[in-house]
Design an enzyme around this catalytic site. Structure first.
Site, PDB file in Angstrom:
ATOM      1  N   CYS A 186      28.702  41.968  38.774  1.00 40.11           N
ATOM      2  CA  CYS A 186      28.951  42.902  37.886  1.00 40.11           C
ATOM      3  C   CYS A 186      28.550  43.086  36.811  1.00 40.11           C
ATOM      4  O   CYS A 186      28.401  44.083  35.924  1.00 40.11           O
ATOM      5  CB  CYS A 186      30.627  42.322  37.137  1.00 40.11           C
ATOM      6  SG  CYS A 186      31.671  41.884  38.499  1.00 40.11           S
ATOM      7  N   HIS A 215      32.618  45.219  30.329  1.00 33.12           N
ATOM      8  CA  HIS A 215      32.866  44.968  32.176  1.00 33.12           C
ATOM      9  C   HIS A 215      34.512  45.044  32.002  1.00 33.12           C
ATOM     10  O   HIS A 215      34.863  44.032  30.853  1.00 33.12           O
ATOM     11  CB  HIS A 215      32.358  43.632  32.558  1.00 33.12           C
ATOM     12  CG  HIS A 215      32.711  43.129  33.750  1.00 33.12           C
ATOM     13  ND1 HIS A 215      32.650  44.232  34.819  1.00 33.12           N
ATOM     14  CD2 HIS A 215      32.850  42.147  34.881  1.00 33.12           C
ATOM     15  CE1 HIS A 215      33.644  44.063  36.088  1.00 33.12           C
ATOM     16  NE2 HIS A 215      32.971  42.755  35.640  1.00 33.12           N
ATOM     17  N   ASN A 261      39.193  46.211  37.891  1.00 26.82           N
ATOM     18  CA  ASN A 261      38.172  45.571  38.580  1.00 26.82           C
ATOM     19  C   ASN A 261      37.157  45.753  38.815  1.00 26.82           C
ATOM     20  O   ASN A 261      36.985  46.090  40.274  1.00 26.82           O
ATOM     21  CB  ASN A 261      37.904  43.719  38.170  1.00 26.82           C
ATOM     22  CG  ASN A 261      36.193  43.490  37.776  1.00 26.82           C
ATOM     23  OD1 ASN A 261      35.399  43.877  38.579  1.00 26.82           O
ATOM     24  ND2 ASN A 261      35.815  42.084  37.965  1.00 26.82           N
TER      25      ASN A 261
HETATM   26  C1  LIG Z   1      42.587  35.068  37.966  1.00 23.51           C
HETATM   27  C2  LIG Z   1      43.196  34.905  36.577  1.00 23.51           C
HETATM   28  C3  LIG Z   1      43.871  35.890  35.834  1.00 23.51           C
HETATM   29  C4  LIG Z   1      44.298  33.816  37.156  1.00 23.51           C
HETATM   30  O1  LIG Z   1      44.954  33.173  35.793  1.00 23.51           O
HETATM   31  P1  LIG Z   1      45.235  31.771  35.633  1.00 23.51           P
HETATM   32  O2  LIG Z   1      45.626  31.737  34.282  1.00 23.51           O
HETATM   33  O3  LIG Z   1      43.614  31.413  36.474  1.00 23.51           O
HETATM   34  O4  LIG Z   1      45.869  31.381  36.743  1.00 23.51           O
HETATM   35  P2  LIG Z   1      45.923  29.859  37.587  1.00 23.51           P
HETATM   36  O5  LIG Z   1      45.195  30.534  39.642  1.00 23.51           O
HETATM   37  O6  LIG Z   1      46.009  28.812  37.152  1.00 23.51           O
HETATM   38  O7  LIG Z   1      47.390  30.470  38.179  1.00 23.51           O
HETATM   39  C5  LIG Z   1      48.656  30.294  37.606  1.00 23.51           C
HETATM   40  C6  LIG Z   1      50.137  30.255  38.685  1.00 23.51           C
HETATM   41  O8  LIG Z   1      50.301  31.773  38.942  1.00 23.51           O
HETATM   42  C7  LIG Z   1      50.126  31.918  40.420  1.00 23.51           C
HETATM   43  N1  LIG Z   1      49.544  33.261  40.419  1.00 23.51           N
HETATM   44  C8  LIG Z   1      48.159  33.518  40.877  1.00 23.51           C
HETATM   45  N2  LIG Z   1      48.850  34.772  40.757  1.00 23.51           N
HETATM   46  C9  LIG Z   1      49.963  35.717  40.794  1.00 23.51           C
HETATM   47  C10 LIG Z   1      50.309  36.444  41.233  1.00 23.51           C
HETATM   48  N3  LIG Z   1      49.172  37.437  41.265  1.00 23.51           N
HETATM   49  N4  LIG Z   1      51.522  36.747  40.896  1.00 23.51           N
HETATM   50  C11 LIG Z   1      52.050  36.151  40.545  1.00 23.51           C
HETATM   51  N5  LIG Z   1      51.768  34.267  40.058  1.00 23.51           N
HETATM   52  C12 LIG Z   1      50.317  33.874  40.943  1.00 23.51           C
HETATM   53  C13 LIG Z   1      49.676  30.974  40.351  1.00 23.51           C
HETATM   54  O9  LIG Z   1      49.644  30.356  41.708  1.00 23.51           O
HETATM   55  C14 LIG Z   1      49.724  29.186  39.662  1.00 23.51           C
HETATM   56  O10 LIG Z   1      50.877  29.480  40.245  1.00 23.51           O
HETATM   57  P3  LIG Z   1      51.168  27.933  39.861  1.00 23.51           P
HETATM   58  O11 LIG Z   1      51.499  27.351  38.379  1.00 23.51           O
HETATM   59  O12 LIG Z   1      52.561  27.292  40.342  1.00 23.51           O
HETATM   60  O13 LIG Z   1      49.840  27.305  40.788  1.00 23.51           O
HETATM   61  C15 LIG Z   1      42.638  34.340  35.897  1.00 23.51           C
HETATM   62  O14 LIG Z   1      42.025  32.884  36.066  1.00 23.51           O
HETATM   63  C16 LIG Z   1      41.425  35.062  35.662  1.00 23.51           C
HETATM   64  O15 LIG Z   1      41.206  36.214  34.904  1.00 23.51           O
HETATM   65  N6  LIG Z   1      40.042  34.826  35.745  1.00 23.51           N
HETATM   66  C17 LIG Z   1      38.759  35.470  35.552  1.00 23.51           C
HETATM   67  C18 LIG Z   1      38.929  36.122  36.796  1.00 23.51           C
HETATM   68  C19 LIG Z   1      37.530  37.444  36.763  1.00 23.51           C
HETATM   69  O16 LIG Z   1      37.431  38.634  35.728  1.00 23.51           O
HETATM   70  N7  LIG Z   1      37.161  37.481  38.012  1.00 23.51           N
HETATM   71  C20 LIG Z   1      35.717  38.398  38.459  1.00 23.51           C
HETATM   72  C21 LIG Z   1      34.972  37.651  37.062  1.00 23.51           C
HETATM   73  S1  LIG Z   1      33.870  39.840  37.214  1.00 23.51           S
END
Ligand SMILES: CC(C)(COP(=O)(O)OP(=O)(O)OC[C@H]1O[C@@H](n2cnc3c(N)ncnc32)[C@H](O)[C@@H]1OP(=O)(O)O)[C@@H](O)C(=O)NCCC(=O)NCCS
Length: 330
Positions: free
Chosen positions: A115, A255, A285
């Site tokens: 990215c 980004h 993204n």
């Molecule tokens: C992906 C992202 C939104 C997830 O958020 P998070 O706070 O880390 O959430 P988690 O992965 O810990 O999941 C929290 C809960 O939501 C749930 N969950 C994950 N995706 C879900 C979705 N699409 N819908 C509903 N629930 C979801 C998980 O299963 C978890 O449930 P649990 O607590 O029962 O286990 C976040 O980590 C993020 O944005 N990270 C950066 C990713 C990024 O920018 N990547 C590209 C980089 S260039």
């Protein structure tokens, strides 16, 4: 020695027609529009048609950038494509773009900085033009991420979309263009953000496909943690090199990964959120395309004018980061 002023002379972007909304995901995954919007800021994203590959999206963006710069493909003397979704592992997507644009005998290559790719490619192009051998370099960020995400992985696939952005990098009026650039990386091999199989380390076979190792894997928390430190770091360093204060910036083009990451960066750079251009709600993204897509859209809307100080800033797989400060040149 006097350095040439180098900057962007033309911009273009392209997104495929097919819109994939959060409500579409509700039909195929255990998720909700509310969860996706609250946790990421994304409402919808675009998906390439089955016959479209990254080079096709790039060519559409390139044609618009050439028109914006009042140039034809014949004026180009290099093509650089930043992508993590090349049409083929080899040859480069840049060579395919060259072929489709009908330009002959110019160097063409891809850059893989995920990215941050647009930041890396613009910096390379800027240095090449400043060196004096090349005059007009087509820089592209293009991705068809819908082909590398696991559509059953709800915390991953909902983030990403397809698109392409193009910039023509050339000599510009004295004192305008790229004032500074700061690139960096914190290399890791810990499955934070990668496609585990399909390369030389682990070629794809029935087992890797069954394990879905041909798709993008991501440790969301780790990426989030990296992003909230890398975005301000890259931006602040580039600002310092350019001798520009954060409050002098008209706009910042981050980004477009997650609105919560951008909000955290805004606090750390001490710039109000209103100055951050956001379109991740519409496109998600789009990796290497994302910053250019934001910049191209803002230019089209008349939001940036000649003389405006702006920052482009990104982070991504690798892990990589990069930021560029510009005095807008046209
Ligand atoms: C992906 C992202 C939104 C997830 O958020 P998070 O706070 O880390 O959430 P988690 O992965 O810990 O999941 C929290 C809960 O939501 C749930 N969950 C994950 N995706 C879900 C979705 N699409 N819908 C509903 N629930 C979801 C998980 O299963 C978890 O449930 P649990 O607590 O029962 O286990 C976040 O980590 C993020 O944005 N990270 C950066 C990713 C990024 O920018 N990547 C590209 C980089 S260039």
């Amino acid at each position: 020695m006097e350095f040439k002023s180098v900057g962007i002379k033309g911009l273009g972007y392209y997104v495929p027609e097919k819109v994939m909304t959060n409500f579409d995901f509700e039909k195929i995954l255990d998720t909700t529009d509310e969860w996706i919007r609250t946790m990421t800021g994304v409402e919808e994203r675009r998906y390439a048609a089955p016959e479209q590959a990254t080079s096709d999206l790039c060519v559409e963006a390139a044609k618009k950038a050439l028109a914006d710069a009042n140039m034809t493909a014949e004026d180009l003397d290099m093509i650089i494509v930043a992508t993590v979704t090349p049409d083929y592992i080899t040859q480069s997507t840049a060579c395919l773009v060259q072929n489709k644009l009908g330009v002959k005998q110019i160097p063409c290559f891809d850059v893989n900085a995920a990215c941050s790719g647009f930041m890396y490619a613009l910096t390379i192009a800027g240095s090449m033009v400043r060196g004096g051998v090349y005059k007009n370099i087509l820089v592209l960020g293009g991705e068809v991420l819908s082909r590398i995400v696991d559509m059953e992985n709800r915390s991953n696939c909902i983030l990403f979309g397809d698109g392409a952005a193009a910039a023509i990098v050339s000599e510009v009026e004295d004192g305008y263009g790229m004032l500074s650039t700061h690139l960096g990386a914190e290399g890791e091999d810990d499955m934070i953000l990668k496609i585990p199989a399909g390369g030389s380390k682990k070629p794809n076979d029935a087992e890797t496909i069954a394990n879905k190792e041909n798709f993008l894997v991501m440790k969301g928390h780790d990426v989030f943690k990296f992003a909230v430190h890398a975005l301000p770091l890259a931006t602040n360093k580039a600002l310092k090199i350019a001798n520009v204060k954060a409050e002098e910036l008209k706009m910042i083009f981050p980004h477009q990964a997650n609105v919560r990451i951008i909000e955290s960066a805004a606090k750390r750079i001490h710039v109000p959120m209103e100055k951050f251009y956001l379109n991740l709600n519409k496109y998600g993204n789009t990796s290497a395309a994302s910053i250019g897509l934001a910049l191209g859209e803002a230019k089209e809307k008349g939001l940036i004018q000649k003389g405006d100080l702006i920052a482009l800033t990104g982070f991504g797989g690798g892990l990589t980061y990069g930021s560029i400060i510009m005095k807008w040149a046209y």
